[in-house]
Design a protein around this motif. Structure first.
Motif, PDB file in Angstrom:
ATOM      1  N   ASN A 176       2.955  -2.429  14.344  1.00  0.00           N
ATOM      2  CA  ASN A 176       4.383  -2.243  14.620  1.00  0.00           C
ATOM      3  C   ASN A 176       5.184  -2.100  13.332  1.00  0.00           C
ATOM      4  OD1 ASN A 176       3.981  -2.327  17.365  1.00  0.00           O
ATOM      5  ND2 ASN A 176       4.541  -4.491  17.582  1.00  0.00           N
ATOM      6  N   GLU A 177       4.809  -2.890  12.337  1.00  0.00           N
ATOM      7  CA  GLU A 177       5.494  -2.793  11.038  1.00  0.00           C
ATOM      8  C   GLU A 177       5.246  -1.418  10.409  1.00  0.00           C
ATOM      9  OE1 GLU A 177       4.309  -6.023   8.528  1.00  0.00           O
ATOM     10  OE2 GLU A 177       4.921  -7.513   9.995  1.00  0.00           O
ATOM     11  N   MET A 178       3.969  -0.975  10.494  1.00  0.00           N
ATOM     12  CA  MET A 178       3.636   0.325   9.904  1.00  0.00           C
ATOM     13  C   MET A 178       4.352   1.447  10.654  1.00  0.00           C
ATOM     14  SD  MET A 178      -0.384  -0.072   8.982  1.00  0.00           S
ATOM     15  CE  MET A 178      -0.507   1.451   8.103  1.00  0.00           C
ATOM     16  N   VAL A 179       4.411   1.355  11.984  1.00  0.00           N
ATOM     17  CA  VAL A 179       5.082   2.382  12.780  1.00  0.00           C
ATOM     18  C   VAL A 179       6.557   2.438  12.402  1.00  0.00           C
ATOM     19  CG1 VAL A 179       5.827   2.969  15.134  1.00  0.00           C
ATOM     20  CG2 VAL A 179       3.456   2.369  14.701  1.00  0.00           C
ATOM     21  N   SER A 180       7.166   1.258  12.243  1.00  0.00           N
ATOM     22  CA  SER A 180       8.587   1.253  11.872  1.00  0.00           C
ATOM     23  C   SER A 180       8.798   1.856  10.478  1.00  0.00           C
ATOM     24  CB  SER A 180       9.165  -0.159  11.946  1.00  0.00           C
ATOM     25  OG  SER A 180       8.510  -0.996  11.029  1.00  0.00           O
ATOM     26  N   VAL A 181       7.819   1.652   9.582  1.00  0.00           N
ATOM     27  CA  VAL A 181       7.920   2.257   8.244  1.00  0.00           C
ATOM     28  C   VAL A 181       7.793   3.775   8.359  1.00  0.00           C
ATOM     29  CG1 VAL A 181       6.739   2.492   6.005  1.00  0.00           C
ATOM     30  CG2 VAL A 181       7.118   0.233   6.984  1.00  0.00           C
ATOM     31  N   PHE A 182       6.819   4.240   9.170  1.00  0.00           N
ATOM     32  CA  PHE A 182       6.610   5.683   9.326  1.00  0.00           C
ATOM     33  C   PHE A 182       7.776   6.346  10.053  1.00  0.00           C
ATOM     34  CE2 PHE A 182       2.228   4.964   8.072  1.00  0.00           C
ATOM     35  CZ  PHE A 182       1.899   6.137   7.427  1.00  0.00           C
ATOM     36  N   LYS A 183       8.473   5.613  10.899  1.00  0.00           N
ATOM     37  CA  LYS A 183       9.641   6.184  11.572  1.00  0.00           C
ATOM     38  C   LYS A 183      10.734   6.513  10.563  1.00  0.00           C
ATOM     39  CE  LYS A 183       9.245   4.108  16.160  1.00  0.00           C
ATOM     40  NZ  LYS A 183       9.775   3.116  17.096  1.00  0.00           N
ATOM     41  N   GLU A 184      10.811   5.715   9.555  1.00  0.00           N
ATOM     42  CA  GLU A 184      11.852   5.932   8.537  1.00  0.00           C
ATOM     43  C   GLU A 184      11.449   6.998   7.524  1.00  0.00           C
ATOM     44  OE1 GLU A 184      12.851   2.139   6.860  1.00  0.00           O
ATOM     45  OE2 GLU A 184      13.248   1.261   8.819  1.00  0.00           O
ATOM     46  N   MET A 185      10.149   7.296   7.434  1.00  0.00           N
ATOM     47  CA  MET A 185       9.678   8.300   6.465  1.00  0.00           C
ATOM     48  C   MET A 185       9.860   9.696   7.046  1.00  0.00           C
ATOM     49  SD  MET A 185       6.121   6.478   5.305  1.00  0.00           S
ATOM     50  CE  MET A 185       5.702   7.504   3.948  1.00  0.00           C
ATOM     51  N   ASN A 186      10.044  10.671   6.164  1.00  0.00           N
ATOM     52  CA  ASN A 186      10.095  12.061   6.624  1.00  0.00           C
ATOM     53  C   ASN A 186       8.671  12.601   6.694  1.00  0.00           C
ATOM     54  OD1 ASN A 186       9.349  12.762   4.021  1.00  0.00           O
ATOM     55  ND2 ASN A 186      11.419  13.272   3.372  1.00  0.00           N
ATOM     56  N   GLY A 187       8.486  13.768   7.322  1.00  0.00           N
ATOM     57  CA  GLY A 187       7.167  14.353   7.531  1.00  0.00           C
ATOM     58  C   GLY A 187       6.436  14.656   6.240  1.00  0.00           C
ATOM     59  N   LYS A 188       7.172  15.100   5.212  1.00  0.00           N
ATOM     60  CA  LYS A 188       6.573  15.469   3.934  1.00  0.00           C
ATOM     61  C   LYS A 188       5.938  14.262   3.262  1.00  0.00           C
ATOM     62  CE  LYS A 188       7.681  18.540   0.237  1.00  0.00           C
ATOM     63  NZ  LYS A 188       8.681  19.349  -0.412  1.00  0.00           N
ATOM     64  N   THR A 189       6.558  13.094   3.374  1.00  0.00           N
ATOM     65  CA  THR A 189       6.034  11.874   2.759  1.00  0.00           C
ATOM     66  C   THR A 189       4.941  11.253   3.627  1.00  0.00           C
ATOM     67  OG1 THR A 189       8.295  11.495   1.999  1.00  0.00           O
ATOM     68  CG2 THR A 189       6.752   9.703   1.714  1.00  0.00           C
ATOM     69  N   ALA A 190       5.104  11.290   4.952  1.00  0.00           N
ATOM     70  CA  ALA A 190       4.188  10.607   5.859  1.00  0.00           C
ATOM     71  C   ALA A 190       2.846  11.324   6.004  1.00  0.00           C
ATOM     72  CB  ALA A 190       4.827  10.452   7.240  1.00  0.00           C
ATOM     73  N   ALA A 191       2.852  12.667   5.928  1.00  0.00           N
ATOM     74  CA  ALA A 191       1.623  13.430   6.161  1.00  0.00           C
ATOM     75  C   ALA A 191       0.525  13.080   5.181  1.00  0.00           C
ATOM     76  CB  ALA A 191       1.927  14.926   6.161  1.00  0.00           C
ATOM     77  N   PRO A 192       0.765  13.075   3.837  1.00  0.00           N
ATOM     78  CA  PRO A 192      -0.324  12.730   2.918  1.00  0.00           C
ATOM     79  C   PRO A 192      -0.827  11.298   3.093  1.00  0.00           C
ATOM     80  CG  PRO A 192       1.611  13.518   1.680  1.00  0.00           C
ATOM     81  CD  PRO A 192       1.969  13.490   3.127  1.00  0.00           C
ATOM     82  N   VAL A 193       0.076  10.369   3.459  1.00  0.00           N
ATOM     83  CA  VAL A 193      -0.342   8.970   3.641  1.00  0.00           C
ATOM     84  C   VAL A 193      -1.285   8.875   4.849  1.00  0.00           C
ATOM     85  CG1 VAL A 193       0.481   6.641   4.158  1.00  0.00           C
ATOM     86  CG2 VAL A 193       1.785   8.090   2.601  1.00  0.00           C
TER      87      VAL A 193
END
Length: 199
Positions: free
Chosen positions: A137-154
């Motif tokens: 849940n914590e990770m999902v909330s972090v990824f919700k705040e990230m944009n696609g360009k930052t989240a995709a490589p992670v």
């Protein structure tokens, strides 16, 4: 004449009859003699009935009764043998049932122990799942705040299973923006794993 008639009547009344004479002279002494001989033989520890049978002499009224007793004894012994065999069979059945009961009791105890172990393991898994869920849940909330360009490589550098869990929790527009930033084959793979049409 009356004196003579009275004298004759008194003589007839006083004189014993033939039956009485027979009883007194023959029958009473014969009965006494039989009883006395039975008592003497009993004191000498001799069974006159058994001795007579051994000598081959049949005693009236006793032979039929003895045959009935012997046939009754044979029937009784057969019935006793039948009951004893039934008793042995029942005892065998009881022993078999007792052994089955012991086996089932030990099996039930083993199953109870295994169930207790499984319940403990389930509790551990639930607590781990709860910890993983809160972490997820914590990770999902972090990824919700990230944009696609930052989240995709992670996501591409993460374990595939974890990445699928995170993507399944994200809103559809966030997933679409992440897929746009991924290489097309990777985006198609994750879309297939999520069960959605490829972008």
């Amino acid at each position: 004449m009356n004196k003579k008639a009275g004298k004759i009547d008194s003589e007839e009344a006083k004189s014993p009859g033939k039956f009485q004479v027979f009883l007194l002279i023959f029958l009473v002494p014969a009965v006494f003699l039989v009883f006395a001989s039975v008592i003497v033989l009993t004191l000498l520890d001799i069974n006159p009935i058994q001795e007579a049978e051994e000598a081959g002499i049949e005693i009236p009224f006793l032979t039929d009764e003895k045959a009935e007793q012997e046939s009754g004894t044979i029937e009784d012994s057969q019935q006793i043998a039948s009951l004893e065999s039934q008793l042995k069979e029942k005892e065998g059945n009881i022993e078999e049932l007792e052994s089955r009961l012991e086996t089932q009791t030990s099996d039930n105890e083993k199953l109870a122990e295994e169930q207790e172990i499984l319940l403990q393991e389930m509790e551990i898994l639930r607590s781990e799942q709860g910890a993983n869920q809160s972490e997820s849940n914590e990770m999902v909330s972090v990824f919700k705040e990230m944009n696609g360009k930052t989240a995709a490589p992670v996501l591409l550098n993460m374990d595939e299973g974890e990445a699928v869990v995170i993507l399944s929790e994200l809103p559809a527009d966030s997933v679409a923006s992440i897929f746009e930033e991924m290489p097309p084959e990777e985006a198609a793979k994750y879309a297939g794993l999520l069960g959605i049409d490829s972008p």
